[in-house]
Scaffold this active site. Structure first.
Site, short mmCIF file in Angstrom:
data_model
loop_
_atom_site.label_atom_id
_atom_site.label_comp_id
_atom_site.label_asym_id
_atom_site.label_seq_id
_atom_site.Cartn_x
_atom_site.Cartn_y
_atom_site.Cartn_z
N GLU A 89 27.10 50.04 36.10
CA GLU A 89 26.73 48.52 37.02
C GLU A 89 25.37 47.65 37.52
OE1 GLU A 89 29.37 47.59 39.16
OE2 GLU A 89 30.79 47.97 38.55
N GLU B 113 38.27 37.41 38.30
CA GLU B 113 39.04 36.91 36.78
C GLU B 113 39.43 35.77 36.61
OE1 GLU B 113 38.79 39.94 38.52
OE2 GLU B 113 36.77 40.67 37.54
N ASP C 203 38.67 46.88 29.73
CA ASP C 203 38.38 45.52 29.57
C ASP C 203 36.78 44.72 29.35
OD1 ASP C 203 36.99 46.32 31.69
OD2 ASP C 203 37.81 44.89 33.50
N ARG D 69 24.15 43.86 36.17
CA ARG D 69 24.17 42.92 37.62
C ARG D 69 22.63 43.03 37.48
NH1 ARG D 69 28.88 44.64 42.08
NH2 ARG D 69 30.25 45.96 40.87
N THR E 194 28.97 39.96 31.67
CA THR E 194 30.31 40.55 32.49
C THR E 194 30.75 39.91 33.75
OG1 THR E 194 32.64 41.40 32.27
CG2 THR E 194 30.38 42.61 32.62
C1 DMJ Z 1 32.58 42.80 37.92
O1 DMJ Z 1 31.06 43.52 38.44
C2 DMJ Z 1 32.69 42.05 36.46
O2 DMJ Z 1 33.21 40.98 36.27
C3 DMJ Z 1 33.28 43.82 35.80
O3 DMJ Z 1 33.13 43.21 35.05
C4 DMJ Z 1 34.17 44.16 36.33
N1 DMJ Z 1 34.49 43.24 37.77
C5 DMJ Z 1 33.60 43.01 38.39
C6 DMJ Z 1 34.27 42.28 38.93
O4 DMJ Z 1 35.72 42.05 39.78
#
Ligand code: DMJ
Length: 456
Positions: free
Chosen positions: A83, A350, A216, A87, A436
Site C-alpha cells: 500500500e 476498476e 490482480d 500510493r 496500479t
Molecule cells: C487500489 O489501492 C489499487 O487499485 C489496488 O490495485 C487495488 N485496490 C484499490 C482500489 O480498489
C-alpha cells in the site's frame, strides 16, 4: 464534472481531515487506516497528480507545501509495503515526473530506502508488513502458511525500476528483478500463479488463483513492466502472455446468459465469483492486445470488451447502478451479489478504469455512456455534504453510507473519469503507464539514458 467532483472531495478533506490519511465524510473527521501505520497524508500524496492533471493549481501548491513541511517517514510505524509503495512511492514519483519538483523525487527515494529491509528474507521475496523504524518485517497473520501475497510483492516492479533510475542506485531494480527470478524457477500448477508464496521456503502456499484480490496487479505489472521498458523487457512480456493463456484456459468462462467472466481457482475447482477488483482486467487485456501474437490482437481487445460488458452488467443489475464488491454466476444468478457481505461499493475505480482503456483503444461511444451512468450514480448515492462515501448495500433503496472517502477515489476513480472524457493526447499510452493506483509513470527509453528527455 470530474473536476467539480474532485473539488468537492478535496475541499472537504481539507476542511475536516487535513494532514490525516483519509476523510470520514459523514462524521466529518479524519480516518486512519492501519495500512499506513503512522505515515500521514495518504489522500494528499495520492491526489497530487490528479490535482496537477486537472490543473487545480492552488490545491496542488498547498499539497506540495504540506509534503515539504510535514511528510515524515521517520516514524515508528508498521506499514503495508504494497500500500505504501503504490500510493506513496507511486504518488510521489508521478508528482515528480509531472511537475519536475525535486522535493517529490527526494521523498520518493527516501521512502524507497525505508522499504528495503522488507526484502531481508531467505528468498528475497519481501514481507507484507514492515516496521520502517526497526526494519523488522512479517506477514499477514491470515495468509496461508506464513506466505507473502502475489499481488503485494508482485506490485513493486514499476516503482522500484523508477527509483533506481532516479537515484542512480541499482539496488531497487535488483530487488524486484530477483522476485522475477524466484517466480521463474518455480513450477506453476497448470501454468497459473498461486496467490501465496512463502518467503522463507520459496514454496507456494495454498493453490488459490485469482485475477481479483490477492493476485490482480501482479499480472498488470508484468504487462506494464514490458510497456514501461519501451518494450525491451522480454521476460516480463513472456510471463504476461503465458499467464493470460493459462487464465483463459482455466479461469475464463461464459455464463448461460452469454456473459464472459473470470472465476477464481481453488486447487483445481472453480468458484464462479468475480470481484469488483477483477474488473480492471478488461482494460489490461485491451492494453496488452497490441503485443499479443498478431492473430490474437483482436481476440484480446474482444476479451477486454466482454469483461467491460460483464462489469457494466454488474452495475446495471443493482438498484443504485453501482457495482457490488463481488458478484456470482451460480445458483441461477448472473452478475449479482448473493451474499450480504459482498454487496458494498467503496468508491472503487476498476470498472471506470476499464471503460477508460476501452474508450481509448476502440472509441466506441458506449464506454463514455457507461462512464456517465457511473458519474450520475456517484453523484446521487455517494456524494454527501462532507465529501463522497462508500455504500453498504447497492441493492437497497436507501443509502447506508460507510463513512469513508478512500484515497483511491481521488487518485484513481476521479482521474480515470477525467481521462475518459478527455482527448487521447492527455497522458498518451505511448509515453505513460499507470501504476496500479493510477499514478502515471513515463516509459523509459533504453537508448537515450538522458533523464531530461524522458521526463518530457
Ligand atoms: C487500489 O489501492 C489499487 O487499485 C489496488 O490495485 C487495488 N485496490 C484499490 C482500489 O480498489
Amino acid at each position: 464534472i470530474s473536476l467539480q467532483m474532485m473539488k468537492h472531495a478535496w475541499d472537504n478533506y481539507k476542511r475536516y481531515a487535513w494532514g490525516l490519511n483519509e476523510l470520514k465524510p459523514i462524521s466529518k473527521q479524519g480516518h486512519s487506516s492501519n495500512l499506513f501505520g503512522n505515515i500521514q497524508g495518504a489522500t494528499i500524496v495520492d491526489a497530487l497528480d490528479t490535482l496537477y492533471i486537472m490543473e487545480m493549481k492552488e490545491e496542488f501548491k498547498e499539497a506540495k507545501e504540506w509534503v515539504e513541511k510535514n511528510l515524515d517517514f521517520n516514524v515508528n510505524a508498521e506499514i503495508s509495503v504494497f500500500e505504501v509503495n503504490i500510493r506513496f512511492v507511486g504518488g510521489l514519483l508521478s508528482a515528480y515526473y509531472l511537475s519536475g519538483e525535486e522535493i517529490f523525487r527526494k521523498k520518493a527515494v527516501e521512502l524507497g530506502e525505508k522499504l528495503l529491509p522488507a526484502f531481508n528474507t531467505p528468498t528475497g521475496i519481501p514481507w507484507a508488513l514492515l516496521n520502517i523504524k526497526s526494519g523488522i518485517g512479517r506477514n499477514w497473520p491470515w495468509a496461508s502458511g506464513g506466505s507473502s501475497i502475489l499481488a503485494e510483492f508482485g506490485t513493486l516492479h514499476l516503482e522500484f525500476v523508477h527509483l533506481s533510475y532516479l537515484s542512480g542506485n541499482p539496488v531497487f531494480a535488483e530487488k524486484v528483478m530477483n522476485i522475477r527470478k524466484v517466480l521463474n524457477r518455480l513450477d506453476k500448477p497448470e501454468g497459473l500463479y498461486p496467490n501465496y508464496l512463502n518467503p522463507s521456503s520459496g514454496q507456494w502456499g495454498q493453490h488459490h488463483v485469482s485475477i481479483g484480490g490477492l493476485g490482480d496487479s501482479f499480472y498488470e505489472y508484468l504487462l506494464k513492466a514490458w510497456l514501461m521498458s519501451d518494450k525491451t523487457d522480454e521476460d516480463g512480456k513472456k510471463m504476461y502472455y503465458d499467464a493470460v493463456q493459462a487464465i483463459e484456459t482455466h479461469l475464463i468462462r461464459k455464463s448461460s446468459g452469454g456473459l464472459t467472466y473470470i472465476a477464481e481457482w481453488k486447487g483445481g475447482l472453480l468458484e464462479h465469483k468475480m470481484g469488483h477488483l477483477t474488473c480492471f482486467a478488461g482494460g489490461m487485456f485491451a492494453l496488452g492486445a497490441d503485443g499479443a501474437p498478431s492473430d490474437k490482437t483482436g481476440h484480446h481487445i474482444e476479451l477486454g470488451a466482454e469483461i467491460a460488458r460483464t462489469c457494466h452488467e454488474s452495475y446495471d443489475r443493482t438498484r443504485m447502478k453501482l457495482g457490488p464488491e463481488a458478484f456470482r454466476f451460480d445458483g441461477g444468478v448472473e452478475a449479482i451479489a448473493t451474499r450480504q457481505n459482498e454487496k458494498y461499493y467503496i468508491l472503487r475505480p476498476e470498472v471506470i478504469e476499464t471503460y477508460m482503456y476501452m474508450w481509448r483503444l476502440t472509441h466506441d461511444p458506449k464506454y463514455r455512456e457507461w462512464g456517465w451512468e457511473a458519474v450520475e450514480a456517484l453523484e446521487k448515492h455517494c456524494r454527501v455534504d462532507g465529501g463522497y462515501s462508500g455504500i453498504r448495500d447497492v441493492y437497497n433503496n436507501h443509502e447506508s453510507h460507510d463513512d469513508v472517502q478512500q484515497s483511491f477515489f481521488l487518485s484513481e476513480t476521479l482521474k480515470y473519469l477525467y481521462l475518459l472524457f478527455s482527448e487521447d493526447d492527455l497522458l498518451p499510452f505511448e509515453h505513460w503507464v499507470f501504476n496500479t493506483e493510477a499514478h502515471p509513470l513515463p516509459v523509459l527509453h533504453k537508448d537515450d539514458g538522458n533523464k531530461e528527455e524522458n521526463e518530457k
